[in-house]
Motif scaffolding. Structure first.
Motif, PDB file in Angstrom:
ATOM      1  N   CYS A   1       0.863  -1.185   0.000  1.00  0.00           N
ATOM      2  CA  CYS A   1       0.000   0.000   0.000  1.00  0.00           C
ATOM      3  C   CYS A   1       0.896   1.231   0.000  1.00  0.00           C
ATOM      4  N   ASP A   2       0.714   2.091  -0.968  1.00  0.00           N
ATOM      5  CA  ASP A   2       1.516   3.313  -1.108  1.00  0.00           C
ATOM      6  C   ASP A   2       0.637   4.494  -0.718  1.00  0.00           C
ATOM      7  N   GLY A   3       0.917   5.074   0.467  1.00  0.00           N
ATOM      8  CA  GLY A   3       0.086   6.149   0.971  1.00  0.00           C
ATOM      9  C   GLY A   3       0.407   7.487   0.345  1.00  0.00           C
ATOM     10  N   MET A   4      -0.556   8.400   0.427  1.00  0.00           N
ATOM     11  CA  MET A   4      -0.388   9.753  -0.106  1.00  0.00           C
ATOM     12  C   MET A   4      -1.226  10.700   0.744  1.00  0.00           C
ATOM     13  N   GLY A   5      -0.846  11.978   0.730  1.00  0.00           N
ATOM     14  CA  GLY A   5      -1.639  12.962   1.448  1.00  0.00           C
ATOM     15  C   GLY A   5      -0.901  13.666   2.549  1.00  0.00           C
ATOM     16  N   GLY A   6       0.388  13.901   2.385  1.00  0.00           N
ATOM     17  CA  GLY A   6       1.121  14.679   3.370  1.00  0.00           C
ATOM     18  C   GLY A   6       1.834  13.832   4.392  1.00  0.00           C
ATOM     19  N   HIS A   7       2.557  14.517   5.289  1.00  0.00           N
ATOM     20  CA  HIS A   7       3.423  13.844   6.266  1.00  0.00           C
ATOM     21  C   HIS A   7       2.632  12.868   7.132  1.00  0.00           C
ATOM     22  N   ALA A   8       1.466  13.299   7.646  1.00  0.00           N
ATOM     23  CA  ALA A   8       0.708  12.446   8.557  1.00  0.00           C
ATOM     24  C   ALA A   8      -0.307  11.578   7.833  1.00  0.00           C
ATOM     25  N   GLY A   9      -0.788  12.009   6.672  1.00  0.00           N
ATOM     26  CA  GLY A   9      -1.894  11.311   6.032  1.00  0.00           C
ATOM     27  C   GLY A   9      -1.526  10.024   5.336  1.00  0.00           C
ATOM     28  N   GLY A  10      -0.416  10.027   4.572  1.00  0.00           N
ATOM     29  CA  GLY A  10      -0.091   8.864   3.756  1.00  0.00           C
ATOM     30  C   GLY A  10       0.187   7.628   4.574  1.00  0.00           C
ATOM     31  N   ASP A  11       1.005   7.749   5.643  1.00  0.00           N
ATOM     32  CA  ASP A  11       1.320   6.568   6.444  1.00  0.00           C
ATOM     33  C   ASP A  11       0.089   6.065   7.189  1.00  0.00           C
ATOM     34  N   THR A  12      -0.800   6.978   7.598  1.00  0.00           N
ATOM     35  CA  THR A  12      -2.037   6.567   8.270  1.00  0.00           C
ATOM     36  C   THR A  12      -2.937   5.789   7.328  1.00  0.00           C
ATOM     37  N   ALA A  13      -3.110   6.282   6.103  1.00  0.00           N
ATOM     38  CA  ALA A  13      -3.986   5.621   5.136  1.00  0.00           C
ATOM     39  C   ALA A  13      -3.459   4.235   4.767  1.00  0.00           C
ATOM     40  N   SER A  14      -2.158   4.112   4.500  1.00  0.00           N
ATOM     41  CA  SER A  14      -1.607   2.806   4.109  1.00  0.00           C
ATOM     42  C   SER A  14      -1.663   1.823   5.275  1.00  0.00           C
ATOM     43  N   THR A  15      -1.475   2.299   6.513  1.00  0.00           N
ATOM     44  CA  THR A  15      -1.573   1.420   7.676  1.00  0.00           C
ATOM     45  C   THR A  15      -2.993   0.909   7.861  1.00  0.00           C
ATOM     46  N   ILE A  16      -3.978   1.788   7.682  1.00  0.00           N
ATOM     47  CA  ILE A  16      -5.383   1.370   7.786  1.00  0.00           C
ATOM     48  C   ILE A  16      -5.684   0.279   6.763  1.00  0.00           C
ATOM     49  N   ALA A  17      -5.180   0.434   5.546  1.00  0.00           N
ATOM     50  CA  ALA A  17      -5.440  -0.557   4.495  1.00  0.00           C
ATOM     51  C   ALA A  17      -4.829  -1.913   4.852  1.00  0.00           C
ATOM     52  N   ILE A  18      -3.588  -1.916   5.379  1.00  0.00           N
ATOM     53  CA  ILE A  18      -2.958  -3.177   5.766  1.00  0.00           C
ATOM     54  C   ILE A  18      -3.739  -3.837   6.899  1.00  0.00           C
ATOM     55  N   ARG A  19      -4.179  -3.057   7.872  1.00  0.00           N
ATOM     56  CA  ARG A  19      -4.971  -3.619   8.972  1.00  0.00           C
ATOM     57  C   ARG A  19      -6.267  -4.223   8.461  1.00  0.00           C
ATOM     58  N   SER A  20      -6.880  -3.579   7.463  1.00  0.00           N
ATOM     59  CA  SER A  20      -8.138  -4.090   6.923  1.00  0.00           C
ATOM     60  C   SER A  20      -7.948  -5.399   6.164  1.00  0.00           C
ATOM     61  N   LEU A  21      -6.784  -5.583   5.543  1.00  0.00           N
ATOM     62  CA  LEU A  21      -6.523  -6.793   4.752  1.00  0.00           C
ATOM     63  C   LEU A  21      -5.928  -7.929   5.575  1.00  0.00           C
ATOM     64  N   ALA A  22      -5.296  -7.612   6.723  1.00  0.00           N
ATOM     65  CA  ALA A  22      -4.482  -8.601   7.438  1.00  0.00           C
ATOM     66  C   ALA A  22      -5.252  -9.832   7.852  1.00  0.00           C
ATOM     67  N   HIS A  23      -6.553  -9.700   8.140  1.00  0.00           N
ATOM     68  CA  HIS A  23      -7.326 -10.852   8.613  1.00  0.00           C
ATOM     69  C   HIS A  23      -7.388 -11.974   7.589  1.00  0.00           C
ATOM     70  N   ILE A  24      -7.164 -11.646   6.310  1.00  0.00           N
ATOM     71  CA  ILE A  24      -7.219 -12.664   5.256  1.00  0.00           C
ATOM     72  C   ILE A  24      -6.119 -13.703   5.451  1.00  0.00           C
ATOM     73  N   GLU A  25      -5.023 -13.335   6.120  1.00  0.00           N
ATOM     74  CA  GLU A  25      -3.947 -14.282   6.413  1.00  0.00           C
ATOM     75  C   GLU A  25      -4.477 -15.505   7.161  1.00  0.00           C
ATOM     76  N   GLN A  26      -5.494 -15.319   8.014  1.00  0.00           N
ATOM     77  CA  GLN A  26      -6.079 -16.441   8.758  1.00  0.00           C
ATOM     78  C   GLN A  26      -7.410 -16.896   8.176  1.00  0.00           C
TER      79      GLN A  26
END
Length: 537
Positions: A41-66
């Motif tokens: 996930c490649d985040g965008m939207g400034g210093h605080a926004g991009g890393d927050t958005a990409s982290t949210i996406a990874i958290r939303s997908l992570a459950h598929i591992e199980q």
């Protein structure tokens, strides 16, 4: 005896290397590398926004591992699509709650291995490549403006690399009014398949031929990821650079005790919240290995000099760490009760300080705080409602004032236009506001717009504006005069044409008459000659 195909089972080993790069101050990429799921996930939207958005996406997908272990491809593909759209909703919700995050977004490219098939979900301009039988195939299409130009044949692949709008993404997850549904693809998995998921900080500077060579010749996963990220940085990448490598491996005995296993790796911004992801997958997770080398490029040295750092000094890399799920942390006594600020500290009459929620005085203080919070919340809600109503009233009054002022001003103007096929003078301006027309016809003429030249009709459609009625009236007389002059000229041309045609007819008739008379005279002479010859004989 060889093992049958039905008893063979594919497993996946994966790794990830993510680096902030030489220019950016923080890493806005996030990545997941597990046994059943890989994602970038490649985040965008400034210093605080991009890393927050990409982290949210990874958290939303992570459950598929199980959650994909049941082996239903259609269920997993639906799960991946809904997880991506759930990430979109979470990003939008957080951006609305925290204004500093407005405009944040992220790309998502993820692959799951389920029942011998690859399930791919993709939105944005991060990429997925599959190395199959020694050939590299790009499995995703960028949702970007330059890709649209390539697809429509306006520019070439080579021109796209240096296009000034190459970073404009047309579809991403985030605080935007766009389609958040990902592209979903399903493909049969084969032993020795190798995936590369990467952000545009890598594929934007390395050619596909280079990627194919490294993926084909470097067997070790981590070494391959390390090499690709290092090459991208040395090639001058100014973005965060992330590479996820995943290999399909064949377990001949699916019931064996020592099946392939790995700890999921979390790379980039999402590695800052390992415990949360460990709770989601309910197993230990580890941060991705840091980049070992590759930042001593001219671009890196220039960036270090600009920031006042020693260009020869190697940056200190964070150490890898492992996070256990909450159940293990509780057993080990590692789980800390986070201070949420909801339990007040009370000093009792005997001087002792207590924050025990079971203490009656603390419990009373808690109740009192909750009562005050509810009062404050109701008061704030009521105040906000009153303010909102007042703002709406002021806005409506302002709009009404603007509307009235605009209408009054418009009625001081005039224009000539088309009124049901006839030229007419209108009072007002040729437009409307809030659905109300700002003009009405005051004088009709007998001139039909169909009699006017096309250029005049176009002007009438737009309206020929004047400051006074007299100017408009004078212009209609001018139009009528020019129209009459044009009619007279046309009639004169038609008269001249008719006279010319009649003259031509008369001349032709006279000529024909002369020819007839000459022919008759010749015939009479011939007859006379024949008669004379007969008499002589």
């Amino acid at each position: 005896m060889p093992t049958s195909t039905a008893s063979q089972q594919l497993f996946m080993y994966s790794t990830v290397v993510s680096d902030v790069g030489t220019v950016r101050s923080n890493n806005q990429d996030s990545a997941f590398a597990g046994e059943h799921l890989i994602a970038i996930c490649d985040g965008m939207g400034g210093h605080a926004g991009g890393d927050t958005a990409s982290t949210i996406a990874i958290r939303s997908l992570a459950h598929i591992e199980q959650d994909n272990v049941d082996g239903d491809v259609q269920v997993v593909s639906h799960m991946m699509a809904t997880s991506v759209m759930a990430a979109h909703d979470a990003i939008v919700g957080k951006a609305k709650r925290e204004r500093r995050l407005a405009g944040m977004g992220t790309t998502v490219t993820s692959v799951a291995l389920v029942a011998g098939c690859w399930v791919l979900a993709h939105i944005g301009d991060s990429r997925a490549y599959l190395l199959h039988d020694g050939h590299l195939v790009r499995m995703t299409s960028d949702h970007s403006y330059v890709q649209h130009l390539i697809d429509t044949g306006r520019i070439s692949e080579a021109e796209a690399r240096n296009h000034p709008q190459r970073n404009v993404v047309m579809r991403v997850l985030g605080d935007f009014d766009i389609d958040s549904r990902p592209d979903i693809a399903i493909r049969k998995a084969h032993p020795s398949d190798r995936w590369l998921l990467c952000s545009d900080g890598l594929c934007g500077v390395l050619e596909d031929s280079t990627l194919e060579e490294v993926l084909s010749t470097c067997a070790d996963q981590e070494e391959c990821a390390q090499r690709l990220v290092s090459m991208a940085l040395r090639a001058g990448s100014t973005d965060n650079v992330t590479a996820v490598i995943a290999d399909a491996t064949l377990a001949l005995d699916a019931d064996a005790f020592d099946l392939p296993h790995q700890t999921p790796l979390i790379g980039g911004a999402a590695s800052a919240s390992l415990e949360t992801i460990a709770d989601i997958v309910n197993e230990p997770v580890a941060s991705a290995p840091p980049l070992r080398e590759g930042k001593q490029s001219p671009a890196a040295r220039a960036a270090a000099l600009r920031s006042g750092k020693d260009p020869n000094e190697e940056p200190k890399q964070p150490e890898q760490r492992v996070a256990q799920p909450s159940s293990v942390r509780e057993d080990n006594g590692d789980r800390v009760n986070t201070d949420t600020g909801e339990i007040p500290i009370v000093q009792k009459r005997n001087g002792r300080i207590s924050a025990d929620p079971n203490d009656p005085e603390v419990a009373k203080a808690i109740r009192n705080e909750h009562i005050e919070e509810r009062k404050t919340k109701r008061s704030r809600k009521f105040r906000n409602r009153i303010i909102t109503i007042l703002i709406i009233i002021l806005v409506l009054l302002g709009v009404a004032g603007v509307g009235v002022g605009t209408y009054r001003w418009s009625q001081t103007k005039y224009y000539i236009g088309d009124n049901n096929g006839k030229v007419a003078i209108f009072q007002g301006v040729p437009t409307s506001i809030f659905g109300v027309k700002l003009s009405h016809a005051v004088t009709d003429t007998n001139m039909k717009t169909s009699d006017l030249p096309p250029s005049w009709r176009e002007q009438l459609d737009q309206g020929i504006s004047f400051d006074t009625y007299g100017e408009a009236k004078s212009h209609t007389r001018l139009i009528k005069k020019q129209l009459n002059d044009a009619k007279r000229k046309q009639e004169a041309r038609q008269q001249e044409k008719a006279e010319a045609e009649q003259k031509a007819k008369d001349e032709a008739a006279a000529k024909q008459k002369q020819q007839d008379e000459a022919a008759k005279k010749a015939a009479d002479q011939a007859a006379q000659t024949n008669k004379s010859g007969g008499d002589k004989s």
